[in-house]
Structures are given as structure tokens and as C-alpha cells.
Design a protein around this motif. Structure first.
Motif, PDB file in Angstrom:
ATOM      1  N   ARG A  18      37.443  -7.428  76.637  1.00  0.00           N
ATOM      2  CA  ARG A  18      36.605  -7.906  77.509  1.00  0.00           C
ATOM      3  C   ARG A  18      35.303  -8.533  76.785  1.00  0.00           C
ATOM      4  NH1 ARG A  18      34.435  -2.842  78.718  1.00  0.00           N
ATOM      5  NH2 ARG A  18      36.276  -2.175  79.858  1.00  0.00           N
ATOM      6  N   HIS A  21      36.146 -12.019  75.635  1.00  0.00           N
ATOM      7  CA  HIS A  21      36.191 -12.988  76.910  1.00  0.00           C
ATOM      8  C   HIS A  21      34.769 -13.244  77.348  1.00  0.00           C
ATOM      9  CE1 HIS A  21      37.087 -14.233  80.855  1.00  0.00           C
ATOM     10  NE2 HIS A  21      38.416 -14.585  80.328  1.00  0.00           N
ATOM     11  N   ALA A  22      33.935 -12.324  77.443  1.00  0.00           N
ATOM     12  CA  ALA A  22      32.549 -12.543  77.811  1.00  0.00           C
ATOM     13  C   ALA A  22      31.850 -13.558  76.630  1.00  0.00           C
ATOM     14  CB  ALA A  22      31.590 -11.549  77.843  1.00  0.00           C
ATOM     15  N   ASN A  25      33.415 -17.287  76.956  1.00  0.00           N
ATOM     16  CA  ASN A  25      33.037 -17.957  78.381  1.00  0.00           C
ATOM     17  C   ASN A  25      31.611 -17.735  79.027  1.00  0.00           C
ATOM     18  OD1 ASN A  25      35.995 -18.917  79.155  1.00  0.00           O
ATOM     19  ND2 ASN A  25      36.241 -16.496  78.600  1.00  0.00           N
ATOM     20  N   GLU A  27      29.906 -15.390  79.909  1.00  0.00           N
ATOM     21  CA  GLU A  27      29.966 -14.613  81.112  1.00  0.00           C
ATOM     22  C   GLU A  27      28.709 -13.931  81.564  1.00  0.00           C
ATOM     23  OE1 GLU A  27      33.340 -12.403  80.689  1.00  0.00           O
ATOM     24  OE2 GLU A  27      34.554 -13.757  81.985  1.00  0.00           O
ATOM     25  N   PHE A  28      27.419 -14.199  81.011  1.00  0.00           N
ATOM     26  CA  PHE A  28      26.017 -13.722  81.272  1.00  0.00           C
ATOM     27  C   PHE A  28      25.145 -14.662  81.832  1.00  0.00           C
ATOM     28  CE2 PHE A  28      25.417 -15.099  77.145  1.00  0.00           C
ATOM     29  CZ  PHE A  28      26.553 -14.590  76.179  1.00  0.00           C
ATOM     30  N   SER A  29      24.113 -13.966  82.532  1.00  0.00           N
ATOM     31  CA  SER A  29      22.985 -15.039  82.783  1.00  0.00           C
ATOM     32  C   SER A  29      21.751 -14.290  82.628  1.00  0.00           C
ATOM     33  CB  SER A  29      23.191 -15.620  84.315  1.00  0.00           C
ATOM     34  OG  SER A  29      23.263 -14.524  85.180  1.00  0.00           O
ATOM     35  N   PHE A  52      25.916  -9.491  83.302  1.00  0.00           N
ATOM     36  CA  PHE A  52      27.013  -9.876  82.935  1.00  0.00           C
ATOM     37  C   PHE A  52      27.950  -9.977  84.295  1.00  0.00           C
ATOM     38  CE2 PHE A  52      25.576  -7.642  79.113  1.00  0.00           C
ATOM     39  CZ  PHE A  52      25.954  -8.568  78.257  1.00  0.00           C
ATOM     40  N   ARG A  53      28.812 -11.123  84.161  1.00  0.00           N
ATOM     41  CA  ARG A  53      29.781 -11.050  85.615  1.00  0.00           C
ATOM     42  C   ARG A  53      30.928 -11.251  84.729  1.00  0.00           C
ATOM     43  NH1 ARG A  53      28.972 -16.495  84.376  1.00  0.00           N
ATOM     44  NH2 ARG A  53      26.828 -17.047  84.099  1.00  0.00           N
ATOM     45  N   ASN A  54      31.945 -10.706  85.423  1.00  0.00           N
ATOM     46  CA  ASN A  54      33.440 -10.750  85.187  1.00  0.00           C
ATOM     47  C   ASN A  54      34.119 -10.536  86.271  1.00  0.00           C
ATOM     48  OD1 ASN A  54      33.362  -8.242  85.084  1.00  0.00           O
ATOM     49  ND2 ASN A  54      34.109  -7.715  82.873  1.00  0.00           N
ATOM     50  N   ASN A  55      35.544 -10.454  86.171  1.00  0.00           N
ATOM     51  CA  ASN A  55      36.145 -10.316  87.376  1.00  0.00           C
ATOM     52  C   ASN A  55      36.405  -8.838  87.630  1.00  0.00           C
ATOM     53  OD1 ASN A  55      36.802 -13.024  87.468  1.00  0.00           O
ATOM     54  ND2 ASN A  55      38.656 -13.028  86.005  1.00  0.00           N
TER      55      ASN A  55
END
Ligand code: G
Ligand code: MN
Length: 251
Positions: A18, A21-22, A25, A27-29, A52-55
Motif C-alpha cells: 500500500r 503504491h502511494a 503514484n 497518492e496524497f494531496s 491520502f487517496r487510494n482505491n
């Protein structure tokens, strides 16, 4: 026994997948939450916070950092997140300061200055978070002092939330004390809390720090904080963390 080992290896693998992957990619703002001067209700600053954003379903940022720490990637994740935060600081208006959360461990890695070239140093606040015990305050101060000399202000985050944070206050002599929300919630009805906060306000006045009350959620809490002469406040009642464009459009 073997089953426990396999379970723990599997957990480690899941977390690592996880986080890798973050990191790969981004996967955070960065979102921003206003900090308000209670006397005139003017916004004086913003705290930069990571989302954080993920699926998968939503996970609180604290959990991400705890997981990363557990598998030895804590500093890697913090470094990636700070890079993103510092790239976004320019959205904060010039008449407001901006606060950034940094763990003692990251401070001691001495990697913070690499992000700070383009940062607005004279209105930057480093919030030192509570997670880690600090064993050597002199070491931490040796990192903070050059920053202070450049105009950076220091805050102790979540003061009162754990064993060490009041020591942080005593030993780091911060410009700002961010009072943990558990002292703020229901302060208007809980006499013990208001007495306690009155004592901290007294300390802050004598020591030259200023208090930001965290987690203000009601008008009653805000009004009690005003009565206690707490100068600054933050919380859902005053503004939730948002993408900066959303905040600007609200004005
Ligand atoms: O540890 P620190 O104080 O930096 O954490 C800030 C976190 O607190 C953010 O994730 C933010 O969303 C959350 N937060 C901000 N305001 C409030 C509030 O009024 N109530 C609660 N429960 N949480 C808040
Ligand atoms: Mn904070």
C-alpha cells in the motif's frame, strides 16, 4: 507459532504494498485548515494537512504514518509528503502564515532544509508533532535554532495529548502551543478543563508563547476560549481542511 509468523509477514507485505503504491503514484494531496484570531475572527494562518487517496476506503493520515513507521518507511513517507506540502505553500495568501507538521525523527534526519529554498520562511511555522519521544532536546534545538534565525516559527502540536508534549513545550520554548482538542471539547461545560486551560494561558503569557486551541467544534467552546483569553483557534466550527481553491471561493 508458524501461523503467527505467516500472519505478521502477510501484514507487513500488505502495508508495504500500500505504501509503495502511494509513494510511486503520489497518492496524497495537501489541504489547508484556517487558524483564526479569536478577538476579531480574522484568519491569520493555515495548517497544511495531508490527505491520502487510494482505491480502498478512507484511512486517516495518522494511520498511514503509523503503518509506514511500523515497516521502517516512516521517514520515506514523511519526506514524500513534505515535498508535496512545500510545493503547495505558495497558495497561502501573503498576509497569513502557514504551518507544516514535522516529526522529531524527521527534524533529526536534518533533511528539512532541502525543501525550504523557496518556502516563505518569515511566515512558516514548523509544528513539532507528538508521536516520538525526544530524548535529546539539545539535538532538536540545534536543528531548530538555525531555522529560527531565518525567521521560522516553532509550534508544539497536540500539546497535552501524550506524555511528552508538555516536555516539548518546556524544553523547546515554542512560539506557539497547539492545545490538544481533548482540552477544548466541552470546555464550556467542563469546569476542570476551563481551569486547566486558564493555567496554561497564564503559563503562555509568562513564557512568551501563544496558544492555538485545536478542534473547536461549537460556538460555546469558542466563547469560553475567548473568555479565557486564548488568542487563536482552529477547528471544524471555524473551517474544515479543504483544497485551497475551495477556501478561496468561499470568501
Ligand atoms: O495532529 P494534528 O492536530 O496536526 O491533526 C490535525 C487533524 O485534526 C486533521 O486531520 C484535521 O482534519 C483534524 N481536525 C481539525 N479540526 C478538527 C475538529 O474540529 N475536530 C476534530 N475531531 N478533528 C479536527
Ligand atoms: Mn498539526
Amino acid at each position: 507459532m508458524l501461523k503467527d509468523i505467516v500472519t505478521s509477514m502477510h501484514r507487513h507485505w500488505l502495508i508495504k504494498r500500500r505504501i509503495d503504491h502511494a509513494l510511486a503514484n503520489l497518492e496524497f494531496s495537501t489541504v489547508f485548515q484556517p487558524i483564526v484570531k479569536i478577538k476579531d475572527m480574522k484568519t491569520v494562518g493555515f495548517e497544511a494537512l495531508t490527505r491520502f487517496r487510494n482505491n480502498e476506503s478512507y484511512r486517516a493520515p495518522d494511520l498511514w504514518f503509523e503503518d509506514a513507521k511500523e515497516i521502517g518507511l516512516g521517514l520515506n513517507l514523511e519526506q514524500a509528503v513534505l515535498k508535496e506540502v512545500f510545493e503547495n505553500l505558495h497558495v497561502v495568501p501573503a498576509d497569513c502564515y502557514v504551518t507544516v507538521n514535522v516529526t522529531p525523527a524527521f527534524l533529526l534526519s536534518r533533511n528539512l532544509p532541502i525543501f525550504m529554498n523557496d518556502a516563505p520562511l518569515n511566515r512558516l511555522v514548523i509544528e513539532i508533532t507528538e508521536q516520538d519521544l525526544i530524548t535529546d532536546y539539545e539535538d532538536v534545538n540545534s536543528v531548530l535554532n538555525p531555522l529560527r534565525a531565518q525567521g521560522v516559527k516553532i509550534a508544539v502540536d497536540d500539546a497535552g495529548s501524550g506524555f511528552s508534549s508538555f516536555w516539548h513545550v518546556l524544553k523547546l520554548k515554542p512560539d506557539l502551543i497547539k492545545l490538544d482538542r481533548k482540552f477544548v471539547s466541552d470546555i464550556d461545560t467542563d469546569v476542570g478543563k476551563s481551569q486547566f486551560v486558564a493555567a496554561i494561558v497564564d503559563y503562555s503569557k509568562k513564557s512568551g508563547s501563544q496558544i492555538i486551541a485545536e478542534g473547536v467544534e461549537t460556538a460555546g467552546e469558542l466563547s469560553m476560549l475567548s473568555k479565557l483569553e486564548v488568542p487563536f483557534a482552529q477547528g471544524y466550527f471555524l473551517g474544515v481542511p479543504r483544497e485551497f481553491n475551495d477556501i478561496v471561493n468561499k470568501f
